[in-house]
Scaffold this active site. Structure first.
Site, PDB file in Angstrom:
ATOM      1  N   LYS A   1     -15.783  16.551  10.907  1.00 48.22           N
ATOM      2  CA  LYS A   1     -16.763  16.426  11.980  1.00 48.22           C
ATOM      3  C   LYS A   1     -17.053  17.825  12.518  1.00 48.22           C
ATOM      4  CE  LYS A   1     -15.498  11.713  12.798  1.00 48.22           C
ATOM      5  NZ  LYS A   1     -14.445  10.841  13.242  1.00 48.22           N
TER       6      LYS A   1
ATOM      7  N   THR B   1       0.868  -1.188   0.000  1.00 43.14           N
ATOM      8  CA  THR B   1       0.000   0.000   0.000  1.00 43.14           C
ATOM      9  C   THR B   1       0.898   1.230   0.000  1.00 43.14           C
ATOM     10  OG1 THR B   1      -0.037   0.149   2.394  1.00 43.14           O
ATOM     11  CG2 THR B   1      -1.736  -1.206   1.391  1.00 43.14           C
TER      12      THR B   1
ATOM     13  N   TRP C   1     -21.513  15.180  10.102  1.00 46.70           N
ATOM     14  CA  TRP C   1     -20.363  14.701   9.341  1.00 46.70           C
ATOM     15  C   TRP C   1     -20.463  15.267   7.924  1.00 46.70           C
ATOM     16  CZ3 TRP C   1     -18.549   8.982  10.248  1.00 46.70           C
ATOM     17  CH2 TRP C   1     -18.194   8.845  11.607  1.00 46.70           C
TER      18      TRP C   1
ATOM     19  N   GLU D   1      -5.798  -3.983  -0.831  1.00 45.83           N
ATOM     20  CA  GLU D   1      -6.173  -5.162  -0.037  1.00 45.83           C
ATOM     21  C   GLU D   1      -7.255  -6.006  -0.708  1.00 45.83           C
ATOM     22  OE1 GLU D   1      -5.703  -2.134   1.012  1.00 45.83           O
ATOM     23  OE2 GLU D   1      -4.759  -2.052   2.982  1.00 45.83           O
TER      24      GLU D   1
HETATM   25  P1  ADP Z   1      -3.318   2.554  -0.879  1.00 42.71           P
HETATM   26  O1  ADP Z   1      -2.169   2.036  -1.657  1.00 42.71           O
HETATM   27  O2  ADP Z   1      -3.102   3.847  -0.171  1.00 42.71           O
HETATM   28  O3  ADP Z   1      -4.008   1.500  -0.059  1.00 42.71           O
HETATM   29  P2  ADP Z   1      -5.351   2.241  -2.753  1.00 42.71           P
HETATM   30  O4  ADP Z   1      -5.022   2.539  -4.162  1.00 42.71           O
HETATM   31  O5  ADP Z   1      -5.500   0.855  -2.329  1.00 42.71           O
HETATM   32  O6  ADP Z   1      -4.281   2.982  -1.980  1.00 42.71           O
HETATM   33  O7  ADP Z   1      -6.602   3.132  -2.313  1.00 42.71           O
HETATM   34  C1  ADP Z   1      -7.758   2.669  -1.689  1.00 42.71           C
HETATM   35  C2  ADP Z   1      -8.731   3.794  -1.391  1.00 42.71           C
HETATM   36  O8  ADP Z   1      -8.955   4.627  -2.537  1.00 42.71           O
HETATM   37  C3  ADP Z   1     -10.107   3.291  -1.028  1.00 42.71           C
HETATM   38  O9  ADP Z   1     -10.188   2.880   0.292  1.00 42.71           O
HETATM   39  C4  ADP Z   1     -10.977   4.506  -1.319  1.00 42.71           C
HETATM   40  O10 ADP Z   1     -10.962   5.426  -0.262  1.00 42.71           O
HETATM   41  C5  ADP Z   1     -10.300   5.144  -2.501  1.00 42.71           C
HETATM   42  N1  ADP Z   1     -11.010   4.790  -3.736  1.00 42.71           N
HETATM   43  C6  ADP Z   1     -10.716   3.790  -4.574  1.00 42.71           C
HETATM   44  N2  ADP Z   1     -11.571   3.795  -5.616  1.00 42.71           N
HETATM   45  C7  ADP Z   1     -12.439   4.816  -5.423  1.00 42.71           C
HETATM   46  C8  ADP Z   1     -13.553   5.342  -6.144  1.00 42.71           C
HETATM   47  N3  ADP Z   1     -13.973   4.840  -7.288  1.00 42.71           N
HETATM   48  N4  ADP Z   1     -14.193   6.407  -5.623  1.00 42.71           N
HETATM   49  C9  ADP Z   1     -13.808   6.943  -4.465  1.00 42.71           C
HETATM   50  N5  ADP Z   1     -12.748   6.512  -3.743  1.00 42.71           N
HETATM   51  C10 ADP Z   1     -12.079   5.452  -4.214  1.00 42.71           C
END
Ligand code: ADP
Length: 542
Positions: free
Chosen positions: A439, A185, A444, A330
């Site tokens: 918040k 990640t 929210w 994940e």
């Molecule tokens: P990291 O490597 O930081 O884990 P990821 O690429 O796995 O990054 O990012 C995951 C996050 O990206 C998700 O939990 C979500 O918040 C955001 N995300 C992914 N796809 C979308 C989407 N289509 N719309 C909004 N947020 C998204």
């Protein structure tokens, strides 16, 4: 009583064997960083992948070892995906956009034996070579005549490595629960965490995203993954395209609007996948040259939310359907997709655009629920929101060599860290990241919704909303924007007042030159929060 069916395991090598046998002439087209085009079919790809498998064995790589790749999207990276996992080793894709400290951390953490790298990344590895002493050697993805001088020790040339090898290789068979690839990640807090995919999770995911609930690929598709192969397996496309015999168009490292459009046009791309910033670049380029997209039917947007203005522009100017895909590292990475349904086709445009704003329905295999802070499940009414929890065969159950299991609950659900709603038809919509939601008093406020609204204002090129400390309300939204035309904050303020509830209006709007991004192109809100934390401390709401 057990069923009486064969216990045949499906492995990543089976995908390419299948592609070569039944879609052998379907093309993989790649653009190198120096812009030349390389093209061959899946049958050729299999031959070279077998040579690579032999070469890896000759280098001494064995089952269970990690081999790093630091490369753009092209056919050599494709060959690495299949050969490394095919021999039973682990394809560790390294994201070059991470900091050099993070890159040396993950190379050491994974105990990479070899690193296969594009020439572009030689300086990066030279700068950290003294910190990654466990790496036995480096293979530069180039021909001999393209090999730049380097201070790296134990260097091989990829094309030379393959040259003398046999095209015959018998893929080993092993349980499909065997580790296949590894992706870390981006680690906005703490060290990056590794997600170790198995053959089974990779194939289950690739099948789910390829089909009618997902990218809707088939042998007539020409698919362009702009999303990098160095992060989250390019959303599974290198596997899905091969399963179905889709033409795979790989853009190398040139991801600006002009370069992408040249490739989209010349390769008759009809499906493409990437993050919103990439598509902003493409749309602006198309505007500047007065061209329309002719073959493209759908664009998958993921990684962060697609703003309404983008959904509208693709539809109204280019007749292209924007399909949200939601996921995270994940989840291999896709969990939900918002694809075009028969009902959507009958909807008035505005209504359809609103529905397209949702991140989509879970793919078959993924279960989703939303819970409050006490773990109480919230109703699927499209209004109640809570922490999004998921489970399924391509969801991580723990992090690689990591003892922190806080995101994994004992009853088998993974806490995504996203706040979302789910409606009665099963559409999930991200409200915010749990750590980004504002918040304010008892309310929210979704930073994503304000950002989307701001992007709908002509001239705003990027928008970022953060929670700033406020003495009366606890937190209030602060909007930072980049603009491409001279305009005052007032215009943006007026635009927002027309589309947002008063309580959601940002207390201040700041025009900045640039906004910081992390390794996957997402806004680095944490950094901005540090700078602007106290900006509103004693302001009254406007
Ligand atoms: P990291 O490597 O930081 O884990 P990821 O690429 O796995 O990054 O990012 C995951 C996050 O990206 C998700 O939990 C979500 O918040 C955001 N995300 C992914 N796809 C979308 C989407 N289509 N719309 C909004 N947020 C998204």
């Amino acid at each position: 009583m057990h069923g009486e069916m064969m216990e045949e395991q499906l492995l990543i090598s089976d995908i390419l064997e299948h592609a070569a046998a039944v879609h052998g002439q379907a093309e993989i087209v790649s653009r190198y960083s120096h812009r030349d085009i390389h093209r061959y079919g899946y049958a050729d790809a299999l031959e070279r992948t077998k040579k690579l498998a032999n070469a890896l064995s000759r280098l001494g790589v064995i089952e269970g070892q990690c081999v790093g790749t630091l490369a753009w999207n092209d056919h050599r990276h494709f060959e690495l995906y299949y050969a490394i996992s095919g021999i039973g080793a682990i394809t560790h894709t390294i994201n070059p956009r991470q900091s050099s400290e993070q890159i040396s951390y993950i190379i050491n953490h994974a105990s990479d034996t070899f690193i296969f790298l594009d020439p572009d990344f030689i300086p990066l590895l030279e700068s950290i070579e003294h910190q990654i002493k466990g790496v036995i050697g480096f293979v530069v993805l180039a021909n001999r005549f393209e090999m730049p001088p380097t201070k790296l020790p134990n260097v091989w040339c990829y094309e030379e490595l393959l040259q003398g090898e046999s095209e015959t290789y018998h893929w080993p068979r092993f349980p499909d629960s065997t580790a296949a690839s590894l992706c870390y990640t981006s680690g906005t807090t703490g060290d990056p965490k590794g997600v170790l995919y198995s053959h089974r999770s990779t194939l289950s995911h690739a099948r789910a995203v390829a089909g009618g609930e997902g990218w809707m690929l088939d042998s007539s598709s020409s698919v362009l993954p702009v999303v990098p192969m160095f992060h989250a397996c390019a959303w599974g496309i290198p596997y899905s395209a091969a399963m179905l015999g889709s033409k795979l168009v790989l853009p190398g490292g040139a991801l600006d609007g002009k370069s992408l459009f040249e490739l989209i046009d010349s390769e008759a791309v009809n499906s493409m996948c990437g993050v919103p910033t990439v598509w902003q670049g493409l749309l602006r380029h198309l505007d500047s040259i007065g061209r329309k997209l002719t073959n493209v039917e759908k664009v998958v947007v993921g990684g962060s939310a697609a703003p309404l203005s983008m959904i509208q522009e693709f539809d109204e100017k280019h007749d292209v359907f924007v399909m949200h895909g939601w996921g995270m590292t994940e989840l291999s990475p896709v969990g939900a997709v918002n694809c075009l349904t028969p009902e959507m086709k009958l909807m008035p445009r505005n209504e359809r655009h609103q529905l397209q704003m949702k991140q989509g329905k879970p793919l078959f295999g993924i279960k989703m629920k939303i819970v409050d802070d006490n773990g109480m499940e919230q109703p699927h009414d499209g209004r109640s929101f809570g922490r999004l929890m998921v489970k399924g065969p391509w969801v991580a159950k723990s992090y690689f060599k990591c003892t922190d299991h806080s995101a994994f609950s004992c009853d088998g659900w993974f806490d995504t860290g996203d706040i979302s709603t789910i409606d009665s038809s099963g559409y999930m919509q991200i409200v915010d990241r749990a750590k980004d939601v504002i918040k304010s008093g008892g309310e929210w406020i979704s930073s994503i919704e304000i950002e989307n609204a701001a992007l709908g204002c002509d001239g705003v090129t990027e928008a970022c909303v953060i929670a700033a400390t406020h003495d009366k309300w606890g937190e209030r939204p602060l909007l930072l924007i980049t603009v491409n035309k001279l305009r005052s904050e007032k215009t943006v303020q007026q635009h927002l007042a027309n589309v947002l509830p008063k309580i959601w209006l940002p207390d201040a709007i700041i025009i900045v030159e640039t906004l910081p991004h992390n390794a996957t192109g997402k806004l680095l809100k944490q950094e901005l929060r540090k700078t602007y934390q106290n900006y509103l401390i004693s302001d009254e709401i406007a």
